[in-house]
Structure formats: structure tokens, C-alpha cells
Design an enzyme around this catalytic site. Sequence first.
Site, short mmCIF file in Angstrom:
data_model
loop_
_atom_site.label_atom_id
_atom_site.label_comp_id
_atom_site.label_asym_id
_atom_site.label_seq_id
_atom_site.Cartn_x
_atom_site.Cartn_y
_atom_site.Cartn_z
N GLY A 100 0.82 -1.22 0.00
CA GLY A 100 0.00 0.00 0.00
C GLY A 100 0.84 1.26 0.00
O GLY A 100 2.07 1.21 0.16
N LYS A 123 4.37 12.52 -2.34
CA LYS A 123 5.22 11.42 -1.87
C LYS A 123 6.11 11.96 -0.76
O LYS A 123 6.88 12.89 -0.97
CB LYS A 123 6.06 10.87 -3.02
CG LYS A 123 6.89 9.64 -2.63
CD LYS A 123 7.42 8.93 -3.86
CE LYS A 123 8.35 7.79 -3.50
NZ LYS A 123 8.89 7.14 -4.71
N ASP A 270 4.36 -4.26 -7.27
CA ASP A 270 3.72 -3.05 -6.75
C ASP A 270 4.29 -1.80 -7.41
O ASP A 270 3.76 -0.70 -7.22
CB ASP A 270 3.89 -2.96 -5.22
CG ASP A 270 5.35 -3.05 -4.80
OD1 ASP A 270 5.98 -4.07 -5.11
OD2 ASP A 270 5.85 -2.11 -4.18
P1 AMP Z 1 9.10 0.93 -2.59
O1 AMP Z 1 10.28 0.05 -2.39
O2 AMP Z 1 9.40 2.40 -2.52
O3 AMP Z 1 8.27 0.58 -3.77
O4 AMP Z 1 8.17 0.69 -1.31
C1 AMP Z 1 7.64 -0.54 -0.93
C2 AMP Z 1 6.59 -0.32 0.12
O5 AMP Z 1 7.18 0.29 1.27
C3 AMP Z 1 5.46 0.59 -0.29
O6 AMP Z 1 4.30 0.13 0.34
C4 AMP Z 1 5.90 1.93 0.27
O7 AMP Z 1 4.82 2.80 0.44
C5 AMP Z 1 6.54 1.52 1.58
N1 AMP Z 1 7.52 2.51 2.06
C6 AMP Z 1 8.75 2.76 1.55
N2 AMP Z 1 9.37 3.74 2.25
C7 AMP Z 1 8.51 4.13 3.22
C8 AMP Z 1 8.57 5.10 4.28
N3 AMP Z 1 9.61 5.88 4.48
N4 AMP Z 1 7.49 5.20 5.09
C9 AMP Z 1 6.43 4.41 4.91
N5 AMP Z 1 6.31 3.49 3.96
C10 AMP Z 1 7.33 3.33 3.12
MG MG Z 2 6.73 1.29 -4.60
#
Ligand code: AMP
Ligand code: MG
Length: 517
Positions: A100, A123, A270
Site C-alpha cells: 500500500g 510522496k 507493486d
Molecule cells: P518501494 O520500495 O518504494 O516501492 O516501497 C515498498 C513499500 O514500502 C510501499 O508500500 C511503500 O509505500 C513503503 N515505504 C517505503 N518507504 C517508506 C517510508 N519511508 N514510510 C512508509 N512506507 C514506506
Molecule cells: Mg513502490
Amino acid sequence: MRLDFDNRFVNELPGDQSGLLQSRLTPGACWAAAHPSQVAKPRLLAYSREVAELLDLQDEQIRSEEFLNAFSGNRLLPGMSPYAARYGGHQFGSWAGQLGDGRAISLGEIVNSRGQRWELQLKGAGATPYSRRADGRAVLRSSLREFLCSEAMHHLGIPTTRALSLIATGDPVVRDMFYDGNPIMEPGAIVCRVSSSFIRFGNFEILASYGERDLLNRLISFTIDRDFPEISTQSEDRYAIWFRTVCEGTASLVAEWLRVGFVHGVMNTDNMSILGLTIDYGPYGWVDNFDPGWTPNTTDADWRRYALANQPSISRWNLERLAEALETAFPSRSILDEGLAHFDEKLQENLSSMLTAKFGLARTQDEDASLIEDAFELMHRASVDMTEFFRSLAKVKRHTPDLSLLKGAFYQEDLYRDHEAKFDAWLGRYCARLSGQSDEDEERRLRMNAVNPRFVPRNYLAQQAIDAAMQNDMTVLEKLMEAARRPYDEDIPPELTAKRPDWALDKPGCSMLSCSS
Ligand code: AMP
Ligand code: MG
């Protein structure tokens, strides 16, 4: 500032409206209400005038206090209905369950004066129910990279989410950049990304994994209606046409990435857009010396699952996971298999026409395969810069093959000497092949330069913009954005087209990036 909101995602799909921010599962919902957290001292660092235009926003409006408050998340504008989307995903080959929007908050969808729909999403605007244990924030370095690359990608002619603004929050964020027990405080930032849709493969996967069949059907219908308006509601086989279109979009995107040497770095399901857009810029990179096994993502350094040349097969793998998720909603599995077969066909077509164009060949011929393969093999072995190679190759005159024209693309003098004879022989074959086509050298040069960029935002350039921004100097980013607006032009300032300098080889952010952002 007036923006006309028409928030179809939240109005037409069920959501968790409790407004609670604590991390949790949200079964039965496609989204959860979320509110951006306050930031201390927002400051506009950069914006894209092209995206502003898409939203009918004038320069003065973007520079206003009202804009700063709205796009840092400090004060919502009338009509905004902030939410975080619920999705799951396969990460590095395994099902990871619910993910999510953990640090992305959609503000709503606007319809511009031309009737185009654009969703606005912050973001780094704070925690949502999907943040798990993380803080929902983003650091300046990764936000600047997303801002720059989204816009560069668009101007390269490659489908992507866009970026409206880059705002410093004034709040520090703690990050352990290389996950090695050395956390430091870094400046926080928020990018406002803009896209006609942020729906990912994972939005469907999560519903299938929870057995939420009705909701899966609703989401599919919604997605087709809103994001694929060209597919008629009356059409009996609209599901089949839709999946085929998704496969086609993905096949087209991945060929485009290879054309410009882009490595996404984290092609988890995702991070795969249903519209075939480049989405979620993290530890991405642009290949300097051509290497099919290269990835900028240190987290993937051992396995290299998401390396440059693996991107086509990974796209296929991701589409297979999407197909599995859609299975229960589709009238038959064979429709999905047909879509996947269509992907294979389209991918081959796209790769072959992309390569034909990169090499300036007037038409695709089976005999060209080895000429093309041999070039990449030599570039790899001799450590040749891909971007520089193709711009130099465009200058070659077919009747006077001259290897010295390509010399500037080599990183190492000794490797040039070691491979000189082989490159000479290859160039001879290439020129012989060109002699069989009727266009002039100059015509070919122009055609090649229209598909082989002179400027790509190389990792070390982005890092220079980050280093300057950390010192409150935004001029480096501005220069890069100017070049990014016309990436195929010859007259880009030479310091922005220079091959990767040696100092960048082992500097963090230039050749090594982690998922920490
Ligand atoms: P990503 O690797 O950026 O695609 O992120 C994978 C998941 O981790 C997604 O659900 C992101 O929203 C969550 N996520 C990544 N970094 C953060 C953060 N600093 N705070 C909250 N959720 C995060
Ligand atoms: Mg992502």
C-alpha cells in the site's frame, strides 16, 4: 487557486474511511483515508512548468503561499479528498502481502480545461495506514531524483508519471543509507507526482490474495472505465481487450527503457503501472559503460534480478503474477494466456524495431541480428559508454569507416587498443550493411539522433544536483532540467553529456544506490 476535483477513485470504490493512521490491514477496501502530516518550514525548491500547464496553473500561483501550503500537505484545498491506496506485491520474486501507499498520499483527481484527468499525489507527506513501521517521509536526495527523472523520462518520449513540484519540508528525516548501522539526519522533501492513474498490478493482486472477488471485479471495471476509455463498455470481450492492452503497454515500456539504457532497479509488481508508465523512481540508474548485468540497486547486487537486460523477462514474470490475480474474475484462463503470448510477440517486435532504429537501419532484417548482438557484446567487453557510442555511430560515413569517431565512447585506453581490430572489423560490416540502403549518411544521422539521446540524467549528474541542493543551490538541478527538456539536441552543454568521471565510480549515489529513501 482553483482546481476542479472529481475524485473518482474514492467516490466509486470502497475505502476505509475511519481516518485512523495506525498501521493495519484494510480488508474490503481499495483505499484508506489519510491526511498529510504538518511540516515545519516548507520551501519550494523546483517545479515543472510543463506539468503546471497540464494542471492549468500559472507561474504566480505556483509561487504562492497557498500552493506551498497545499503541496507540502499543510493545508488542503477545497475538493481534495486525501487517501492512500491499498495494494500488495511480489517483491524480489516473493509474495510480500499488503504493502500500500506507505508514504504516498493522493490528494485527488482534477479535470483540466482540456478535459484531461490528472491525479495529484504527495510522496513523503507522512504516515498512512500502510506505512508499517516506517515514517512516511522521504529524503531530499531521493525526492530530487524522482522529480528530475520523471520529467526527463517524459521528454525522452517514454511513458511515465510526472512531477509537479519539489518542496523541502524543513523537517529532518533519519535514514541509514546503506543499512550498515550508520543512521544520519537528512533533509526531508515532498514531491507532488501527477499521473492519469496510479493503479499498479499490486492493487489487483491484493484483492485476489484475500479472495475479495467482488471487489476485484469492481476494481477491474473501474480501471477499464476510467483509465482505458477507448475500450467500449458494450464490448463483450472487454476483459480480454483490457489485459491485452496492459500487456502491450508493458511490452512497449520495457523496450523504451532499453533504448535509453534505463534500469528501474526495483521492478516489484507493486511498482508496475497498469498503464505501462514508469512509476516509483527509487534506486534507478542509467547505464554508462554498457553492461547487460548492471544494476544500480545495491540491495539487488548479488542476485541482479532487476539488471538492465533482465527487464523484459521480469516484465513477463510480473504480468504472469497479474494474470494469476485476475484469473478468478476472468471468464477463462485462456484469455490471459493469449494476452501473455501477445506480450511476447509485441516485445520481440518492439525490441527489433527499437534496435533497427538505434543503429539507423532503414528496415528490420533477420540478418541484422548478429551485427547488432556483436556490437553490444563488444561494447560490453571493451567497456564502452552506450549513450556516447550511439551518438558517435550516427556520425560515421559509410564509405569511409573511421573508428576514431567512436574513440570518445571508450572509458579505458588499454581496452580501446585491445579491441581496436575487432571494432574495426565490426565497423566494416556495419558500413557494408549501410551501403545496401538508399538514404544519405546525413539522413541516417538525423534519424539516429532522434532515437539515441544526447542527454540522459546520468547518476553522477543527479548526484551533483543533490550535493548542490544540500547547500541550498538549485542551479545545478535547473541546468539538468533544461537539458532534460531537449535530450536529443546536439548542443547540450558538454559538462552535461560527459561520460561518467572516475570519481563517480565508487561515490554513493553515483554507482551505488540503496532502497533507503
Ligand atoms: P518501494 O520500495 O518504494 O516501492 O516501497 C515498498 C513499500 O514500502 C510501499 O508500500 C511503500 O509505500 C513503503 N515505504 C517505503 N518507504 C517508506 C517510508 N519511508 N514510510 C512508509 N512506507 C514506506
Ligand atoms: Mg513502490
